[in-house]
Design an enzyme around this catalytic site. Structure first.
Site, PDB file in Angstrom:
ATOM      1  CB  SER A 121      37.663  13.436  62.901  1.00  0.00           C
ATOM      2  OG  SER A 121      36.453  12.913  62.401  1.00  0.00           O
ATOM      3  CE  LYS A 189      38.067  11.948  66.426  1.00  0.00           C
ATOM      4  NZ  LYS A 189      37.591  10.669  66.849  1.00  0.00           N
ATOM      5  CG  HIS A 192      34.174  14.900  66.419  1.00  0.00           C
ATOM      6  ND1 HIS A 192      34.286  13.545  66.131  1.00  0.00           N
ATOM      7  CD2 HIS A 192      34.020  15.516  65.219  1.00  0.00           C
ATOM      8  CE1 HIS A 192      34.206  13.361  64.825  1.00  0.00           C
ATOM      9  NE2 HIS A 192      34.039  14.539  64.243  1.00  0.00           N
ATOM     10  CG  ASN A 193      34.477  10.303  68.350  1.00  0.00           C
ATOM     11  OD1 ASN A 193      34.801  11.202  67.594  1.00  0.00           O
ATOM     12  ND2 ASN A 193      34.976   9.087  68.258  1.00  0.00           N
ATOM     13  CD  GLU A 196      31.688   9.553  65.008  1.00  0.00           C
ATOM     14  OE1 GLU A 196      32.539  10.389  64.608  1.00  0.00           O
ATOM     15  OE2 GLU A 196      32.017   8.424  65.398  1.00  0.00           O
TER      16      GLU A 196
HETATM   17  O1  LIG Z   1      35.905  10.873  63.789  1.00  0.00           O
HETATM   18  C1  LIG Z   1      36.164   9.760  63.366  1.00  0.00           C
HETATM   19  O2  LIG Z   1      36.864   9.535  62.370  1.00  0.00           O
HETATM   20  C2  LIG Z   1      35.609   8.574  64.104  1.00  0.00           C
HETATM   21  O3  LIG Z   1      34.877   8.970  65.205  1.00  0.00           O
HETATM   22  C3  LIG Z   1      36.742   7.678  64.532  1.00  0.00           C
HETATM   23  O4  LIG Z   1      37.456   8.309  65.558  1.00  0.00           O
HETATM   24  C4  LIG Z   1      36.354   6.270  64.873  1.00  0.00           C
HETATM   25  O5  LIG Z   1      35.798   5.615  63.811  1.00  0.00           O
HETATM   26  C5  LIG Z   1      35.577   6.196  66.152  1.00  0.00           C
HETATM   27  O6  LIG Z   1      36.538   5.919  67.123  1.00  0.00           O
HETATM   28  C6  LIG Z   1      34.504   5.172  66.303  1.00  0.00           C
HETATM   29  O7  LIG Z   1      34.042   5.311  67.600  1.00  0.00           O
HETATM   30  P1  LIG Z   1      33.116   4.276  68.288  1.00  0.00           P
HETATM   31  O8  LIG Z   1      33.869   2.949  68.229  1.00  0.00           O
HETATM   32  O9  LIG Z   1      32.979   4.746  69.688  1.00  0.00           O
HETATM   33  O10 LIG Z   1      31.868   4.233  67.495  1.00  0.00           O
END
Ligand SMILES: O=C(O)[C@H](O)[C@@H](O)[C@H](O)[C@H](O)COP(=O)(O)O
Length: 325
Positions: A121, A189, A192-193, A196
């Site tokens: 990340s 991870k 985590h997303n 996010e």
């Molecule tokens: O932690 C991070 O740095 C982000 O999450 C990174 O991994 C990326 O920008 C994502 O893959 C976007 O994910 P989406 O395309 O699903 O929004």
């Protein structure tokens, strides 16, 4: 330490740079060779084929694959498996589905090859800020790679230490975790997303409510013209909802409070879906994360200001472009 790196996109090139800054030896390969040339000019050893990359590395080799998750990564790992020798290590730093890691680790083990998955990340800011890494693999292999992880991670920085952590594994405090066997890194991870998505959606909805307070659908004496850029700014300072995602929102709104450059059709790369799949498999109620995922699908039918806020954040951390059509 020496590392082979395959894939010099937004993440891979900066990973190479951060390692070189710390005097690690990096051998790089990328399908389009102009990116190899650029890194070579900055001190990397550049090669024009995977075979040459393997030949350049001392044993046991460590090769970091930083390619889009799915077929591209799968194909590269198959290619490497045919070229590497017992004891060599393949690291997948992309956003791979954790079940693919579990399958691959088992298949590679039968060929005496090691496999480590690293959820990475930090996006396009990682060169300066460092990368938060969530790692899966065998303990001895992860320890062997420690000089790389330690260099790529943010380090203690100026974040206050959490009381009660004395005497514990200090890697999480320095920005990386050995989460468990192969697959565990990408599983963490993935969640985590998923989070996010939920956080982003909450900000996006809040700013949409603020912005539409001047709607002509409201009684005239109840309309307010709120400066959303200033609200984002003030919330960064001491409020309960301050965060890096809010910082990125503030940057985007300061540039253009209407976010006219964004279509608001919000893409997703898979991890939000897999998080919801995991919630279903484990029978964990996750209404916020599930709704945030579905909100992205809805944005592709009928984008709102909230969706533009989401797009602005994705652009901010990952450089993902959702251009206005
Ligand atoms: O932690 C991070 O740095 C982000 O999450 C990174 O991994 C990326 O920008 C994502 O893959 C976007 O994910 P989406 O395309 O699903 O929004």
């Amino acid at each position: 330490m020496q590392l082979g790196l395959i894939g010099l996109g937004r993440m891979g090139a900066n990973i190479a740079r951060r390692l070189m800054r710390d005097k690690h030896d990096v051998v790089v390969y990328n399908r389009s060779l102009d990116k190899v040339k650029a890194l070579q000019d900055e001190g990397a050893i550049g090669v024009d084929s995977v075979e040459k990359l393997v030949a350049q590395l001392a044993k046991p080799r460590a090769i970091w694959v930083m390619l889009p998750a799915g077929n591209v990564t799968e194909h590269m790992i198959d290619t490497l498996a045919g070229l590497l020798e017992p004891g060599d290590i393949i690291i997948d730093g992309g956003n791979t589905m954790y079940k693919d890691d579990m399958r691959r680790a088992k298949a590679l083990k039968a060929r005496q090859l090691e496999y480590v998955d690293v959820g990475t990340s930090g996006g396009i800011w990682g060169l300066e800020r460092g990368y938060c890494m969530m790692i899966g693999g065998e303990d001895k292999v992860v320890r062997h790679l420690d000089p790389l992880f330690s260099c790529l991670a943010p380090g203690l920085g100026n974040i206050e230490r959490t009381p009660g952590r004395d005497g514990r594994d200090d890697r999480p405090e320095r920005g990386y975790i050995h989460a468990g066997p192969a697959g565990a890194g990408h599983f963490v991870k993935m969640v985590h997303n998923g989070i996010e998505y939920g956080l982003m959606q909450a900000y996006a909805e809040g700013f949409d409510i603020l912005k539409t307070k001047n709607s002509d659908q409201l009684p005239e004496d109840q309309r307010l013209d709120i400066n959303v850029a200033d609200v984002a700014e003030v919330w960064r300072r001491g409020s309960v909802v301050s965060s890096w995602l809010l910082d990125l929102t503030a940057i985007a709104l300061a540039k253009d409070a209407k976010l006219n450059g964004f279509s608001g059709e919000v893409a997703d790369s898979g991890e939000g879906r897999w998080t919801v799949d995991a919630a279903v498999e484990q029978a964990v109620p996750a209404p916020v994360l599930a709704t945030s995922l579905f909100a992205r699908f809805r944005s592709r039918q009928d984008a709102t200001f909230a969706d533009k806020v989401l797009s602005a954040m994705r652009f901010g951390f990952g450089g993902h472009v959702e251009e206005k059509k």
